[in-house]
Design a protein around this motif. Structure first.
Motif, PDB file in Angstrom:
ATOM      1  N   ARG A  32     162.052  24.761  30.606  1.00  0.00           N
ATOM      2  CA  ARG A  32     161.203  25.128  31.765  1.00  0.00           C
ATOM      3  C   ARG A  32     161.019  26.654  31.836  1.00  0.00           C
ATOM      4  O   ARG A  32     161.319  27.306  32.834  1.00  0.00           O
ATOM      5  N   ILE A  33     160.489  27.194  30.738  1.00  0.00           N
ATOM      6  CA  ILE A  33     160.377  28.649  30.610  1.00  0.00           C
ATOM      7  C   ILE A  33     159.245  29.194  31.495  1.00  0.00           C
ATOM      8  O   ILE A  33     158.128  28.661  31.504  1.00  0.00           O
ATOM      9  N   GLY A  34     159.551  30.263  32.229  1.00  0.00           N
ATOM     10  CA  GLY A  34     158.531  30.925  33.055  1.00  0.00           C
ATOM     11  C   GLY A  34     158.061  32.231  32.442  1.00  0.00           C
ATOM     12  O   GLY A  34     156.959  32.713  32.709  1.00  0.00           O
ATOM     13  N   LEU A  35     158.911  32.854  31.614  1.00  0.00           N
ATOM     14  CA  LEU A  35     158.580  34.128  30.964  1.00  0.00           C
ATOM     15  C   LEU A  35     159.066  34.088  29.523  1.00  0.00           C
ATOM     16  O   LEU A  35     160.219  33.719  29.262  1.00  0.00           O
ATOM     17  N   LEU A  36     158.149  34.467  28.612  1.00  0.00           N
ATOM     18  CA  LEU A  36     158.523  34.575  27.198  1.00  0.00           C
ATOM     19  C   LEU A  36     158.445  36.041  26.781  1.00  0.00           C
ATOM     20  O   LEU A  36     157.431  36.710  27.025  1.00  0.00           O
ATOM     21  N   VAL A  37     159.498  36.529  26.118  1.00  0.00           N
ATOM     22  CA  VAL A  37     159.490  37.872  25.531  1.00  0.00           C
ATOM     23  C   VAL A  37     159.383  37.711  24.013  1.00  0.00           C
ATOM     24  O   VAL A  37     160.198  37.002  23.408  1.00  0.00           O
ATOM     25  N   ILE A  78     152.581  33.860  21.229  1.00  0.00           N
ATOM     26  CA  ILE A  78     151.783  34.256  22.395  1.00  0.00           C
ATOM     27  C   ILE A  78     150.826  33.126  22.769  1.00  0.00           C
ATOM     28  O   ILE A  78     150.745  32.713  23.938  1.00  0.00           O
ATOM     29  N   GLU A  79     150.125  32.603  21.772  1.00  0.00           N
ATOM     30  CA  GLU A  79     149.109  31.579  22.064  1.00  0.00           C
ATOM     31  C   GLU A  79     149.743  30.300  22.604  1.00  0.00           C
ATOM     32  O   GLU A  79     149.274  29.721  23.592  1.00  0.00           O
ATOM     33  N   ALA A  86     150.791  26.919  27.399  1.00  0.00           N
ATOM     34  CA  ALA A  86     151.757  26.159  28.213  1.00  0.00           C
ATOM     35  C   ALA A  86     151.896  26.765  29.612  1.00  0.00           C
ATOM     36  O   ALA A  86     152.759  26.345  30.388  1.00  0.00           O
ATOM     37  N   GLY A  87     151.074  27.769  29.918  1.00  0.00           N
ATOM     38  CA  GLY A  87     151.093  28.363  31.265  1.00  0.00           C
ATOM     39  C   GLY A  87     152.242  29.332  31.491  1.00  0.00           C
ATOM     40  O   GLY A  87     152.615  29.615  32.632  1.00  0.00           O
ATOM     41  N   VAL A  88     152.811  29.850  30.400  1.00  0.00           N
ATOM     42  CA  VAL A  88     153.965  30.754  30.512  1.00  0.00           C
ATOM     43  C   VAL A  88     153.480  32.206  30.475  1.00  0.00           C
ATOM     44  O   VAL A  88     152.624  32.572  29.666  1.00  0.00           O
ATOM     45  N   ARG A  89     154.037  33.055  31.332  1.00  0.00           N
ATOM     46  CA  ARG A  89     153.746  34.499  31.269  1.00  0.00           C
ATOM     47  C   ARG A  89     154.370  35.071  29.991  1.00  0.00           C
ATOM     48  O   ARG A  89     155.498  34.691  29.637  1.00  0.00           O
ATOM     49  N   VAL A  90     153.644  35.983  29.325  1.00  0.00           N
ATOM     50  CA  VAL A  90     154.149  36.529  28.057  1.00  0.00           C
ATOM     51  C   VAL A  90     154.213  38.055  28.109  1.00  0.00           C
ATOM     52  O   VAL A  90     153.253  38.718  28.511  1.00  0.00           O
ATOM     53  N   THR A 138     142.579  30.460  28.884  1.00  0.00           N
ATOM     54  CA  THR A 138     143.655  30.009  29.776  1.00  0.00           C
ATOM     55  C   THR A 138     143.749  30.851  31.048  1.00  0.00           C
ATOM     56  O   THR A 138     144.372  30.411  32.013  1.00  0.00           O
ATOM     57  N   GLY A 139     143.192  32.073  31.021  1.00  0.00           N
ATOM     58  CA  GLY A 139     143.379  32.982  32.160  1.00  0.00           C
ATOM     59  C   GLY A 139     144.826  33.413  32.291  1.00  0.00           C
ATOM     60  O   GLY A 139     145.267  33.855  33.357  1.00  0.00           O
ATOM     61  N   GLY A 140     145.603  33.277  31.209  1.00  0.00           N
ATOM     62  CA  GLY A 140     147.045  33.549  31.259  1.00  0.00           C
ATOM     63  C   GLY A 140     147.360  35.036  31.284  1.00  0.00           C
ATOM     64  O   GLY A 140     146.487  35.885  31.114  1.00  0.00           O
ATOM     65  N   SER A 141     148.647  35.323  31.498  1.00  0.00           N
ATOM     66  CA  SER A 141     149.096  36.712  31.641  1.00  0.00           C
ATOM     67  C   SER A 141     149.825  37.170  30.380  1.00  0.00           C
ATOM     68  O   SER A 141     150.875  36.637  30.021  1.00  0.00           O
TER      69      SER A 141
END
Ligand code: NAD
Length: 433
Positions: A73-78, A90-91, A96-100, A123-126
């Motif tokens: 259940r990752i919310g942030l990926l480094v 990154i992609e 998956a909707g995770v902030r990167v 995705t409009g992702g961050s």
């Protein structure tokens, strides 16, 4: 209390230490997963978490990355893996909707860069890319002076960056030496410098012409430094080689690389003159910007000392930045105890001067020098971490988003194309920005 952000780190090598340590210090984050092909390096980072009073994280192989994002259940990926692998993580995370948060460079070629830009749009992702040099107070001061109009309209820049025979040599010891992994120094290293110029000028690069050569490292040169061995550890030829990095002498290097190499054959201490180098060590560019400004740029990776000069010519005067990171570089084999070794810290013990000189037309020069911390990229590492993890850009610099990261990248991508073709390259022919 809101739940801590469940965080994963992919690529648990040297740079990831900044994030493991920084995340472990912050209550709002919990590192729950590590992902790397090498379990010894993941275990090293787990020991860092334990030492910081945190729980260990689960260790995952790259083949199970997407499963990891879901199960943990990752919310942030480094992303701190080798450069050519950034795009896949990154992609997948953005989808998956995770902030990167990704280390620079965002990726290594134009196809991968366009792929990331497309996924960000879809995705409009961050996605934030850690261009830490913007967070160095010296660079910030230059930005302020230019923005205040201290030299009027900026017409041209002359930029020279020198990497010494310790730090510069390091790119020829390991994965960076293969352009397929790093994009070469135009992408891996100079994207920092091109990002600064874009940010300083508030402009975008349009046309790039360049020539690059492998003049010093690699096989076949006649300067007399080359020794006949493939890697340092266990080689008698390397004992008194000034270019040799001795992994066994430093605890971090030993644990992260020497003790890990049986798993994946990643040798961190290759002979810088051994075959297999496909990157350049001496690169000259001419770049034009949409503001009308031009830049002459030179990167040299075999210098006796480390530092850089940037000269801005404007309608109301000239600004000169001169940063001397070291005055000379010690031979590596003389460095007996490499305590806390990072590039240059041990082999380049002589921190030099920093100066910002404003030369207005018809007036005497004015010194605008600010204190320069030589550790952690001029103090920028701690500040970029605060901006990324605490939303605290105390010195006013912004974190690069995907578009800015692509703009930082595109000058180097165009330079690589120009090296191959011998022709000027339009950045618009490489990326849709
Ligand atoms: N901003 C800066 O100033 C700065 C400084 C140093 C490094 N970096 C960046 O940090 C990143 C890592 O550099 P480093 O010096 O730590 O290198 P490193 O070699 O120490 O670490 C890279 C890690 O990636 C792992 N890896 C290899 N293939 C992988 C794959 N397919 N999937 C996942 N992981 C894989 C390796 O096992 C290793 O643990 C690079 O992108 C580099 O550009 C940035």
């Amino acid at each position: 209390m809101p739940e801590a952000v469940r965080t994963a780190i992919v690529g648990t090598g040297n740079r990831a230490q900044l994030f493991t340590e920084g995340l472990a210090k912050r209550d709002g984050y919990e590192v729950v997963a590590l992902c790397d092909p090498n379990s010894v390096r993941m275990a090293f980072h787990n020991r860092m978490l334990l030492a910081a009073g945190r729980h260990t994280a689960h260790q995952w192989p790259p083949a199970r990355f997407e499963e990891m994002l879901k199960v943990e259940r990752i919310g942030l990926l480094v992303v701190t893996s080798i450069d050519a692998t950034h795009n896949q993580y990154i992609e997948a995370a953005l989808r998956a909707g995770v902030r990167v948060i990704s280390e620079k460079p965002m990726t290594t070629d134009a196809v991968k860069a366009q792929g990331i830009l497309d996924v960000v749009e879809e995705t409009g992702g961050s996605l934030s890319v850690a261009y830490n040099y913007r967070f160095n107070p010296v660079h910030r001061r230059v930005c302020e002076l230019l923005a205040e109009g201290a030299i009027g309209d900026i017409h041209s820049i002359h930029f020279e960056w020198l990497l010494d025979v310790s730090h510069g040599a390091d790119y020829f010891r390991r994965w960076h030496r293969d352009k397929a992994n790093s994009g070469g120094l135009m992408v891996h290293k100079a994207s920092h410098h091109f990002d600064l110029v874009n940010w300083w000028l508030g402009a975008e690069p349009r046309i790039v012409y360049g020539q690059g050569q492998l003049a010093f490292y690699g096989p076949g040169h006649r300067h007399g430094y080359a020794r006949d061995y493939s890697r340092v550890n266990g080689s008698a030829e390397a004992v008194d080689d000034p270019f040799a990095l001795h992994l066994a002498r430093n605890t971090t290097l030993r644990e992260l690389y020497l003790e890990a190499e049986a798993e994946d054959g990643y040798y961190r201490d290759r002979n810088v003159f051994a075959p297999g180098v496909s990157i350049e060590d001496d690169m000259a560019l001419l770049v034009s910007y949409d503001s009308g400004a031009t830049m002459t740029y030179h990167l040299t990776a075999y210098s006796p000392a480390e530092g850089y000069r940037v000269m801005f010519n404007g309608s109301a005067g000239r600004l000169e930045l001169h940063v001397e990171e070291s005055t000379f570089t010690m031979p590596h084999h003389r460095v007996e105890s490499a305590k806390g070794w990072v590039h240059g810290d041990v082999a380049a013990p002589t921190a030099g001067r920093t100066s910002i000189t404003l030369r207005p037309l018809w007036k005497p020069p004015v010194d605008h020098t600010v204190d320069h911390d030589h550790a952690g990229h001029g103090g920028a590492d701690a500040r970029v971490l605060a901006a990324l993890l605490d939303d605290d850009p105390t010195d006013g610099a912004d974190i690069a988003d995907a578009r800015q990261a692509a703009l930082a990248l595109v000058t180097g991508l165009a330079a690589n194309r120009s090296f191959e073709t011998g022709l000027p390259v339009r950045t618009a022919d490489l990326l849709k920005l």
